[in-house]
Design an enzyme around this catalytic site. Structure first.
Site, mmCIF file in Angstrom:
data_model
loop_
_atom_site.group_PDB
_atom_site.id
_atom_site.type_symbol
_atom_site.label_atom_id
_atom_site.label_comp_id
_atom_site.label_asym_id
_atom_site.label_seq_id
_atom_site.Cartn_x
_atom_site.Cartn_y
_atom_site.Cartn_z
ATOM 1 N N GLY A 61 0.838 -1.209 0.000
ATOM 2 C CA GLY A 61 0.000 0.000 0.000
ATOM 3 C C GLY A 61 0.867 1.252 0.000
ATOM 4 N N GLY A 63 1.776 4.759 2.233
ATOM 5 C CA GLY A 63 1.667 5.443 3.529
ATOM 6 C C GLY A 63 1.457 6.930 3.284
ATOM 7 N N TYR A 65 3.567 9.372 3.113
ATOM 8 C CA TYR A 65 4.464 9.856 2.045
ATOM 9 C C TYR A 65 5.442 8.734 1.734
ATOM 10 C CZ TYR A 65 7.364 10.822 6.163
ATOM 11 O OH TYR A 65 8.054 10.709 7.327
ATOM 12 N N SER A 66 4.881 7.593 1.381
ATOM 13 C CA SER A 66 5.758 6.432 1.207
ATOM 14 C C SER A 66 5.051 5.338 0.410
ATOM 15 C CB SER A 66 6.071 5.864 2.593
ATOM 16 O OG SER A 66 4.828 5.504 3.213
ATOM 17 N N GLU A 67 5.851 4.359 -0.028
ATOM 18 C CA GLU A 67 5.306 3.133 -0.628
ATOM 19 C C GLU A 67 5.682 1.990 0.306
ATOM 20 O OE1 GLU A 67 5.105 2.809 -5.275
ATOM 21 O OE2 GLU A 67 7.154 3.294 -4.643
ATOM 22 N N VAL A 68 4.758 1.074 0.510
ATOM 23 C CA VAL A 68 4.989 0.015 1.489
ATOM 24 C C VAL A 68 4.975 -1.359 0.806
ATOM 25 C CG1 VAL A 68 4.130 -1.020 3.604
ATOM 26 C CG2 VAL A 68 3.891 1.439 3.256
ATOM 27 N N LYS A 83 9.058 0.181 4.232
ATOM 28 C CA LYS A 83 8.359 1.431 3.891
ATOM 29 C C LYS A 83 9.388 2.356 3.229
ATOM 30 C CE LYS A 83 5.725 5.132 6.194
ATOM 31 N NZ LYS A 83 5.073 5.516 7.483
ATOM 32 N N ASP A 171 -3.245 10.856 12.562
ATOM 33 C CA ASP A 171 -3.812 10.258 11.339
ATOM 34 C C ASP A 171 -4.458 8.917 11.655
ATOM 35 O OD1 ASP A 171 -2.588 9.400 7.970
ATOM 36 O OD2 ASP A 171 -4.544 10.100 8.706
#
Ligand SMILES: Brc1nc2nc[nH]c2c(Br)c1Br
Length: 356
Positions: A61, A63, A65-68, A83, A171
């Site tokens: 998925g 995050g 400001y990230s890709e996990v 992450k 969040d």
């Protein structure tokens, strides 16, 4: 990775188990050392682990400001989560690492295993423990009344721990609460928007994800505190209990999101709250005509969700979904945890009695 911290780092108070007769002003006492002091101490150097120690598998998925990605730790063949952070300001990355470090070992806080960097493009990545999460849209309809209380209690445990360390998550939403239902394991993830609370500081109100953002954020009140997280928990609890996800689904902007809330909580309480905090609604709200009454929670009960509804869960929703959270959040958390724990205990006793 070992993170070197100057010895003089402001030390957080040790976390007394909130169910003990904790000094409820532990948070107040804590915020005296402003977050600025704590922040200065945390400009620390990171000794980076090796990205090649981790085999990347499928993407899980995105995050804040990230890709996990799902990963395998080549050293021990354990699953993990990698992450990959977008090259944003290192300051934010350091804040997330600092916060994860401060919270490490806390109840239901996701564990940070390593901090690695891709030597080619220098983008940092965080490596976490893996949680076999079931997407909430699939899982929540399968939960019974006891499961809902159990998972909300465990989410509140993670939050009361974080708040007692002076940290707001900012969040909270189902996408950031990983649940491995088979092992009844919950982990609160994505501390990328979290920050240290300082009663003298004004905070950005553009944080969070719209459906779960507290009224104070939607109206741009920058003096908010931990209780903004409690509002989000209330949205999750109402969504789980009434089987309506998200519970407050605004259409396209913060004004509409606030109207969606006012259709449930009523406009009288909203204008009272705005007046009390001398909050000017910007002109976008001018077209807000009409007057909404306060709906009774019972009006959301349907044949499909009736099995999840009880007066004490309704009471808890009423405690969490309020325009004005200025009652000290930590006290409130003690009350909330005790309420649920008493209730959980009572249920266990009832169950045992029935078996006798
Ligand atoms: Br951290 C973390 N982030 C995720 N994003 C999607 N699934 C995730 C899991 Br599982 C973990 Br653990």
């Amino acid at each position: 990775a070992v993170v070197h911290e100057p010895a003089s780092a402001a030390t957080a108070p040790n976390y007394t188990d909130i169910t003990a007769n904790s000094s409820v002003n532990s948070v107040a006492q804590f915020t005296r050392n402003t977050s600025q002091e704590r922040w200065n101490h945390s400009i620390f150097d990171i000794s980076w682990g090796k990205l090649e120690n981790y085999q990347m598998l499928d993407k899980l998925g995105d995050g804040s400001y990230s890709e996990v990605f799902l990963g395998i730790n080549k050293l021990d063949n354990e699953s993990c989560v990698v992450k990959i952070l977008q090259p944003v300001a290192m300051r934010r990355v350091k804040r997330e690492i600092k916060i994860l470090q401060e919270l490490s070992g806390g109840p239901n806080i996701v564990s940070l295993i390593d901090v690695v960097r891709d030597n080619r493009n220098k983008t940092p990545s965080l490596v976490f423990e893996y949680v076999n999460n079931t997407n909430h849209k699939t899982l929540y309809p399968q939960l019974n009344d006891f499961d809902v209380r159990y998972y909300i209690l465990n989410l509140l445990k993670a939050l009361s721990f974080s708040h007692s360390k002076g940290i707001m998550h900012r969040d909270i939403k189902p996408y950031n609460v990983m649940i491995d239902h088979h092992n009844r394991k919950l982990r609160l993830i994505d501390w990328g928007l979290a920050d240290f609370y300082d009663e003298n500081r004004a905070y950005g109100t553009g944080v969070g994800s719209r459906y779960w953002r507290a009224p104070e954020l939607l109206v741009g009140y920058d003096g908010y505190d931990y209780s903004a997280d409690l509002w989000s928990v209330g949205c999750m609890l109402a969504g789980m209990v009434f089987q309506r996800e998200p519970f407050f689904r605004g259409k396209h902007d913060d004004v509409d999101q606030l109207l969606t809330i006012a259709r449930v909580l009523g406009t009288e309480g909203l204008f009272k709250y705005l007046h009390e905090y001398d909050i000017e609604l910007d002109e976008a709200f001018d077209h807000v005509k009409g007057w909404y009454q306060t709906e009774r929670w019972a009006s959301f009960v349907t044949p499909q969700n009736r099995h999840l509804v009880s007066e004490d869960v309704i009471d808890l929703i009423g405690k969490l979904l309020r325009y004005n959270h200025k009652v000290s959040a930590s006290t409130k958390q003690v009350v909330i945890e005790h309420t649920i724990q008493v209730d959980l205990t009572r249920k266990r006793i009832d169950r045992r009695l029935r078996k006798l």
